[in-house]
Design a protein around this motif. Structure first.
Motif, PDB file in Angstrom:
ATOM      1  N   LEU A   1       0.696  -1.181  -0.084  1.00 45.48           N
ATOM      2  CA  LEU A   1      -0.282  -0.013  -0.054  1.00 45.48           C
ATOM      3  C   LEU A   1       0.839   1.376   0.068  1.00 45.48           C
ATOM      4  CD1 LEU A   1      -2.901  -1.173   2.504  1.00 45.48           C
ATOM      5  CD2 LEU A   1      -3.281  -0.639   0.081  1.00 45.48           C
ATOM      6  N   LEU A   2       1.831   1.062   0.732  1.00 46.22           N
ATOM      7  CA  LEU A   2       2.784   2.504   0.918  1.00 46.22           C
ATOM      8  C   LEU A   2       3.405   2.732  -0.521  1.00 46.22           C
ATOM      9  CD1 LEU A   2       4.660   2.028   4.170  1.00 46.22           C
ATOM     10  CD2 LEU A   2       3.303   3.887   3.529  1.00 46.22           C
ATOM     11  N   CYS A   3       3.808   1.726  -1.183  1.00 43.02           N
ATOM     12  CA  CYS A   3       4.714   1.784  -2.514  1.00 43.02           C
ATOM     13  C   CYS A   3       3.778   2.363  -3.335  1.00 43.02           C
ATOM     14  CB  CYS A   3       4.932   0.392  -2.812  1.00 43.02           C
ATOM     15  SG  CYS A   3       6.419  -0.376  -1.793  1.00 43.02           S
TER      16      CYS A   3
ATOM     17  N   ASP B   1       1.965   7.840  -5.768  1.00 45.41           N
ATOM     18  CA  ASP B   1       0.728   8.438  -6.443  1.00 45.41           C
ATOM     19  C   ASP B   1      -0.289   7.450  -7.358  1.00 45.41           C
ATOM     20  OD1 ASP B   1       0.035  10.770  -5.142  1.00 45.41           O
ATOM     21  OD2 ASP B   1       1.386  11.976  -6.362  1.00 45.41           O
ATOM     22  N   LYS B   2      -0.283   6.417  -7.069  1.00 47.38           N
ATOM     23  CA  LYS B   2      -1.194   5.406  -7.690  1.00 47.38           C
ATOM     24  C   LYS B   2      -2.463   5.280  -7.227  1.00 47.38           C
ATOM     25  CE  LYS B   2       2.675   3.051 -10.282  1.00 47.38           C
ATOM     26  NZ  LYS B   2       3.453   1.818 -10.473  1.00 47.38           N
ATOM     27  N   GLU B   3      -3.225   6.184  -7.244  1.00 46.74           N
ATOM     28  CA  GLU B   3      -4.312   6.168  -6.481  1.00 46.74           C
ATOM     29  C   GLU B   3      -5.509   4.927  -6.569  1.00 46.74           C
ATOM     30  OE1 GLU B   3      -7.443   9.621  -4.759  1.00 46.74           O
ATOM     31  OE2 GLU B   3      -7.141   9.515  -7.154  1.00 46.74           O
ATOM     32  N   GLN B   4      -5.688   4.648  -8.047  1.00 50.85           N
ATOM     33  CA  GLN B   4      -6.513   3.697  -8.426  1.00 50.85           C
ATOM     34  C   GLN B   4      -5.948   2.339  -7.996  1.00 50.85           C
ATOM     35  OE1 GLN B   4      -7.652   3.459 -12.462  1.00 50.85           O
ATOM     36  NE2 GLN B   4      -8.737   1.580 -12.409  1.00 50.85           N
ATOM     37  N   GLU B   5      -4.837   2.073  -8.106  1.00 55.03           N
ATOM     38  CA  GLU B   5      -4.027   0.808  -7.765  1.00 55.03           C
ATOM     39  C   GLU B   5      -4.118   0.557  -6.343  1.00 55.03           C
ATOM     40  OE1 GLU B   5      -2.917   2.884  -9.975  1.00 55.03           O
ATOM     41  OE2 GLU B   5      -1.920   1.987 -11.523  1.00 55.03           O
ATOM     42  N   TYR B   6      -3.870   1.784  -5.616  1.00 56.76           N
ATOM     43  CA  TYR B   6      -3.760   1.822  -4.165  1.00 56.76           C
ATOM     44  C   TYR B   6      -5.243   1.322  -3.494  1.00 56.76           C
ATOM     45  CZ  TYR B   6      -3.772   3.363   0.624  1.00 56.76           C
ATOM     46  OH  TYR B   6      -3.918   3.493   2.206  1.00 56.76           O
TER      47      TYR B   6
ATOM     48  N   ILE C   1      -8.790  -2.394   9.830  1.00 57.94           N
ATOM     49  CA  ILE C   1     -10.014  -2.469   9.205  1.00 57.94           C
ATOM     50  C   ILE C   1     -10.794  -1.350   9.143  1.00 57.94           C
ATOM     51  CG2 ILE C   1     -12.266  -3.610   9.364  1.00 57.94           C
ATOM     52  CD1 ILE C   1     -10.715  -5.948  10.800  1.00 57.94           C
ATOM     53  N   ASN C   2     -11.001  -0.450   9.992  1.00 54.65           N
ATOM     54  CA  ASN C   2     -11.842   0.700  10.137  1.00 54.65           C
ATOM     55  C   ASN C   2     -11.067   1.859   9.110  1.00 54.65           C
ATOM     56  OD1 ASN C   2     -13.625  -0.257  11.576  1.00 54.65           O
ATOM     57  ND2 ASN C   2     -12.815   0.524  13.639  1.00 54.65           N
ATOM     58  N   ARG C   3      -9.707   2.069   9.365  1.00 58.12           N
ATOM     59  CA  ARG C   3      -9.174   2.784   8.436  1.00 58.12           C
ATOM     60  C   ARG C   3      -9.301   2.605   7.010  1.00 58.12           C
ATOM     61  NH1 ARG C   3      -2.531   3.560   8.873  1.00 58.12           N
ATOM     62  NH2 ARG C   3      -2.372   1.916   7.385  1.00 58.12           N
ATOM     63  N   SER C   4      -9.206   1.435   6.607  1.00 59.73           N
ATOM     64  CA  SER C   4      -9.365   0.918   5.219  1.00 59.73           C
ATOM     65  C   SER C   4     -10.625   1.335   4.710  1.00 59.73           C
ATOM     66  CB  SER C   4      -9.021  -0.661   5.208  1.00 59.73           C
ATOM     67  OG  SER C   4      -7.655  -0.891   5.580  1.00 59.73           O
ATOM     68  N   LYS C   5     -11.732   1.156   5.566  1.00 60.39           N
ATOM     69  CA  LYS C   5     -13.188   1.183   5.253  1.00 60.39           C
ATOM     70  C   LYS C   5     -13.250   2.794   4.984  1.00 60.39           C
ATOM     71  CE  LYS C   5     -15.062  -2.668   7.504  1.00 60.39           C
ATOM     72  NZ  LYS C   5     -16.116  -3.100   8.863  1.00 60.39           N
ATOM     73  N   LYS C   6     -12.778   3.412   5.889  1.00 61.18           N
ATOM     74  CA  LYS C   6     -12.553   5.163   5.901  1.00 61.18           C
ATOM     75  C   LYS C   6     -12.182   5.519   4.334  1.00 61.18           C
ATOM     76  CE  LYS C   6     -13.175   5.803  10.803  1.00 61.18           C
ATOM     77  NZ  LYS C   6     -12.448   6.208  11.997  1.00 61.18           N
ATOM     78  N   GLU C   7     -11.056   4.984   4.121  1.00 65.03           N
ATOM     79  CA  GLU C   7     -10.131   5.292   3.012  1.00 65.03           C
ATOM     80  C   GLU C   7     -11.011   4.978   1.820  1.00 65.03           C
ATOM     81  OE1 GLU C   7      -6.260   3.851   2.831  1.00 65.03           O
ATOM     82  OE2 GLU C   7      -5.561   5.145   4.566  1.00 65.03           O
ATOM     83  N   LEU C   8     -11.394   3.749   1.754  1.00 68.38           N
ATOM     84  CA  LEU C   8     -12.432   3.273   0.636  1.00 68.38           C
ATOM     85  C   LEU C   8     -13.789   4.357   0.484  1.00 68.38           C
ATOM     86  CD1 LEU C   8     -11.999  -0.420   0.971  1.00 68.38           C
ATOM     87  CD2 LEU C   8     -11.133   0.999  -1.055  1.00 68.38           C
TER      88      LEU C   8
END
Length: 407
Positions: free
Chosen positions: A343-345, A350-355, A376-383
């Motif tokens: 994810l960091l890579c 700046d590969k937003e879609q791939e991220y 889990i919660n951080r991922s859901k918020k980002e999505l």
């Protein structure tokens, strides 16, 4: 009468029948009664049987009677997390044949589980747990509650936090005087992001550790209490408490705890967008850790995010650091960190879609598999934010529903 149990143990160990051992001393029938503690016997008979077995019966009786004291000492050093003493007692107990005929064999097995879990040997621990559960009805009240405690610790190690809470909450303090379990209960509540309950039980554990003069564990409890305070009120007071605990670690010569405190302090600065200080304390924490350990990788992830968000290092250098972290994670086959550094890579490039695609398809399922609520919660918020941005409203609403319902 305990002599009969000892004679039986060594007879079977030497693969002798009762007739073979008793020949010229007593009949096989009489020896059977001695072993089953069903008859009186002359001391001379025990002496002759012991000589034939090559044992000193008085020495064996002393060892058998000392097993309980040795187990109590083992439990004390496990609670205090004194690893050198813990290992020494373990070695002594492993060489003690008579544990299997003592009244404390179940206590030994339960403490053996705790010992294995302290050394992250979860599969070995589980094997013994299954063995104990087959004869659970034969456990004393104390041992039954100790089983609940070790189950709670095992579930924590496997990231099954709700199961850990269920096991630990079922402990009856009347029959179980080891209130250390409240610390593990606090840790379980912290893992599911329930700060009020985590603080409550961490405070109870702190009082227990004070009672037994276990100052290192007091630091553990206070650290757990401190990181539950999420408010942005008087942050200076929180900083002072962190500094006090860090000083305590230095005085107690506990670099592992100091490294953990530095990591948590870094996270508090990160939460407040002070990325320069966050990166500093993450780096300080990393300097005290093995650079192939999971705690190091965890701090490295926070360090890279802080540098990225604060625009402190050029992206090409950040990408190089992230790839080094990814290589280490792959080498150790650590799924969580493989996902985090992938994810960091993407983020650095700046590969937003791939991220977000990787986050949805790989990282989030892995975080769910391991039950890591924060990620889990951080991922859901980002999505959710990403779907709003690209105007995929249905997906955003679905993610919002998952967040609200804690699914």
């Amino acid at each position: 009468m305990i002599e009969g149990k000892i004679i039986k143990y060594y007879r079977e160990k030497n693969k002798l029948t009762q007739e073979q051992l008793g020949k010229g001393i007593c009949s096989g029938t009489h020896l059977s009664k001695i072993e089953r503690l069903h008859t009186e016997y002359a001391p001379e008979i025990i002496t002759l049987l012991s000589e034939r077995l090559g044992i000193n019966i008085e020495s064996e009786i002393t060892k058998l009677n000392n097993i309980k004291n040795l187990l109590n000492d083992w439990q004390d050093v496990i609670i205090m997390q004194l690893f050198d003493e813990m290992d020494l007692i373990n070695q002594e107990l492993e060489q003690e044949d008579l544990i299997q005929i003592s009244d404390y064999k179940n206590l030994y097995k339960l403490l053996r589980v705790r010992y294995l879990l302290m050394h992250n040997l979860t599969e070995d621990a589980l094997y013994i747990i299954y063995e104990i559960q087959k004869n659970e009805d034969k456990l004393s009240s104390y041992e039954a509650n100790l089983l609940k405690h070790v189950l709670g610790i095992y579930y924590l190690a496997k990231h099954e936090h709700l199961k850990a809470i269920q096991a630990l909450k079922s402990i009856n303090e009347t029959d179980y005087n080891n209130k250390e379990y409240t610390y593990h209960l606090a840790a379980a509540y912290h893992s599911i992001e329930s700060p009020v309950m985590a603080y409550f039980y961490a405070d109870k554990s702190r009082e227990f550790f004070k009672e037994i003069n276990n100052y290192l564990r007091v630091i553990d409890a206070e650290m757990l209490m401190l990181i539950q305070v999420k408010g942005d009120g008087d942050f200076n007071e929180s900083i002072q408490r962190f500094e006090k605990l860090i000083k305590s670690c230095e005085l107690c010569n506990s670099p592992v705890r100091k490294a953990r405190l530095l990591h948590n302090l870094a996270f508090e600065y990160y939460r407040r967008n002070n990325f320069e200080l966050a990166s500093k304390y993450y780096k300080d924490s990393m300097s005290m850790k093995d650079n192939e350990s999971n705690p190091y990788l965890l701090s490295l992830e926070g360090y890279i995010r802080s540098l990225l968000n604060g625009s402190i290092l050029p992206r090409d250098k950040l990408l190089q650091i992230a790839k080094e972290g990814l290589e280490t994670a792959i080498k150790k086959n650590e799924k969580i960190y493989i996902n985090l550094f992938n994810l960091l890579c993407y983020l650095i490039q700046d590969k937003e879609q791939e991220y977000h695609q990787f986050l949805r398809d790989h990282a989030l399922p892995t975080f769910k598999q391991f039950g890591i609520v924060y990620w889990i919660n951080r991922s859901k918020k980002e999505l959710f934010n990403y779907y709003i941005k690209i105007e995929q409203t249905n997906k955003a609403l679905k993610m919002a529903e998952l967040l609200i319902n804690h699914e």
